[in-house]
Scaffold this active site. Structure first.
Site, PDB file in Angstrom:
ATOM      1  N   THR A   9      51.935  -0.772 -54.117  1.00 59.07           N
ATOM      2  CA  THR A   9      50.714  -0.036 -53.795  1.00 59.07           C
ATOM      3  C   THR A   9      49.605  -0.986 -53.353  1.00 59.07           C
ATOM      4  OG1 THR A   9      50.306  -0.125 -56.164  1.00 59.07           O
ATOM      5  CG2 THR A   9      51.073   1.980 -55.277  1.00 59.07           C
ATOM      6  N   ASP A  36      49.316 -10.078 -57.673  1.00 59.85           N
ATOM      7  CA  ASP A  36      49.773 -11.134 -58.582  1.00 59.85           C
ATOM      8  C   ASP A  36      48.682 -12.177 -58.825  1.00 59.85           C
ATOM      9  OD1 ASP A  36      52.107  -9.704 -58.419  1.00 59.85           O
ATOM     10  OD2 ASP A  36      53.040 -11.046 -56.973  1.00 59.85           O
TER      11      ASP A  36
HETATM   12  C1  GLA Z   1      55.190  -8.787 -55.097  1.00 58.99           C
HETATM   13  C2  GLA Z   1      53.918  -9.070 -54.300  1.00 58.99           C
HETATM   14  C3  GLA Z   1      52.777  -8.166 -54.760  1.00 58.99           C
HETATM   15  C4  GLA Z   1      53.189  -6.704 -54.801  1.00 58.99           C
HETATM   16  C5  GLA Z   1      54.520  -6.530 -55.524  1.00 58.99           C
HETATM   17  C6  GLA Z   1      55.050  -5.125 -55.432  1.00 58.99           C
HETATM   18  O1  GLA Z   1      55.009  -9.155 -56.444  1.00 58.99           O
HETATM   19  O2  GLA Z   1      53.544 -10.416 -54.443  1.00 58.99           O
HETATM   20  O3  GLA Z   1      51.659  -8.359 -53.928  1.00 58.99           O
HETATM   21  O4  GLA Z   1      53.224  -6.154 -53.512  1.00 58.99           O
HETATM   22  O5  GLA Z   1      55.524  -7.400 -55.024  1.00 58.99           O
HETATM   23  O6  GLA Z   1      54.209  -4.248 -56.126  1.00 58.99           O
END
Ligand code: GLA
Length: 364
Positions: free
Chosen positions: A19, A156
């Site tokens: 999202t 993240d």
């Molecule tokens: C990875 C990406 C995040 C996010 C997730 C899925 O962790 O680094 O930015 O898009 O996948 O939610």
């Protein structure tokens, strides 16, 4: 006065998957495990970094010479942050950095973002730069997008820098506004079990980028800035001819609502009740977004059979970890059931970690 070391944690995303780059909502919390950087500034303009996890591949590069593509492998995450800080107008230069991590790599717990954020914090501290954390998260994301070449969203890096102990971080990925949502597992007699499914997760590969591109294509077809703006789901689905795009949209739109519902339940103190939403998220990621993997499906189903309140895969997909929300008195049964399901298929045993919401990045 600078710190002696800089630590940034890995994360578990409670809910709100894929999202973030759709301008939507996410709800991660920080783990106790993470990346720790030690070191100091140097005057010759050289950035040297050594990782305890890859001692045979040290980094040594002149900061002024950094350009995307110039560094590859783990060191690109380090060099990328120095590059992105400079691109953002922050005058960082040479440093010697010693890096160590207690996060399992490839387990989908954001070891790369933890590395970027620990390095970002170290460089800011060593060069006395006052960069607000939300901005540092964007700089770390830019390092990953433009220097490493992985088109990740902002979740993240925000989790690593903005989470607080005892809370999940509700982040509006459009406005950048965030709120701390209490996540009292202990008080509710629950354990958030992280299951490293032992199927290694490789983000730089094409599936993540393909999902992101599909979401952008769907938003463009629907004439909205991002899928976050879809308010009439049946209406939107009726306007999309491509069945694959319809599935992607259904996931993103419903997932944003699941984040909202989860936050409502957590604020009401009904932690156990979020289990059903976690499982709904998993089914949506499996069937609509099509990024789950067999080991995660097996783990989530086994956990439910043994009494978990719910569970789901987490992260980018195609490998990494799953989570299960488990009443404390079912913990042994859940671990045993997952272990037995793995053994029956002849798979390498999964690794378990009991997660507690911990503080975000810190200078120590
Ligand atoms: C990875 C990406 C995040 C996010 C997730 C899925 O962790 O680094 O930015 O898009 O996948 O939610």
């Amino acid at each position: 006065m600078t710190g002696d070391s800089w630590h940034a944690p890995g994360r578990v995303n409670l809910i709100g998957e894929h999202t973030d780059y759709n301008d939507g909502f996410v709800l991660p919390f920080a783990l106790a495990q993470g990346v720790t950087v030690r070191g100091g500034a140097r005057t010759d303009g050289v950035l040297e970094a050594r990782s305890a996890q890859a001692p045979e591949r040290p980094l040594s590069v002149r900061v002024a010479d950094l350009t995307p593509g110039a560094v590859t492998g783990w060191a690109a995450y380090v060099a990328g942050v120095a590059w992105a800080l400079r691109e953002a107008g922050h005058p960082v230069a040479g440093a010697t950095l010693d890096i160590d991590s207690d996060l399992p790599q490839g387990a989908g717990l954001s070891s790369s973002a933890a590395l970027e954020c620990a390095v970002g914090l170290a460089l800011c501290d060593l060069y006395s730069l006052d960069v607000p954390r939300a901005e540092l998260a964007r700089i770390a994301q830019r390092a990953e997008n433009d220097f490493v070449g992985m088109p990740c969203g902002i979740m993240d890096q925000s989790a690593a820098l903005l989470c607080t102990a005892g809370h999940a971080l509700l982040l509006d990925c459009r406005s950048g506004l965030s709120a701390q949502v209490p996540l009292d597992l202990v008080g509710a007699g629950l354990t958030l079990l992280v299951i490293d499914t032992r199927a290694e997760h490789k983000l730089v590969e094409g599936e993540y980028a393909a999902r992101r591109a599909a979401c952008e294509e769907a938003a463009a077809t629907l004439g909205v800035p991002a899928l976050r703006d879809v308010t009439d789901l049946p209406g939107a689905l009726a306007r999309l001819e491509d069945a694959v795009l319809r599935r992607r949209v259904r996931h993103v739109v419903t997932e944003n609502h699941r984040v909202e519902a989860t936050v409502g339940l957590l604020r009401a103190g009904a932690v156990a009740e979020i289990g059903a939403l976690l499982t709904a998220s998993h089914l949506s990621l499996r069937d609509e977004f099509e990024i789950s993997w067999l080991e995660a499906d097996v783990a989530v189903e086994a956990a439910a059979r043994a009494g978990a309140r719910g569970g789901r895969m987490i992260g980018g997909g195609f490998g990494g970890s799953a989570i299960a929300l488990v009443p404390d008195d079912r913990l042994t049964a859940v671990r045993d059931e997952i272990g037995a399901a793995y053994a029956a298929r002849g798979w390498t045993e999964p690794a378990f970690l009991e997660a507690t919401p911990c503080p975000g990045a810190r200078v120590t």
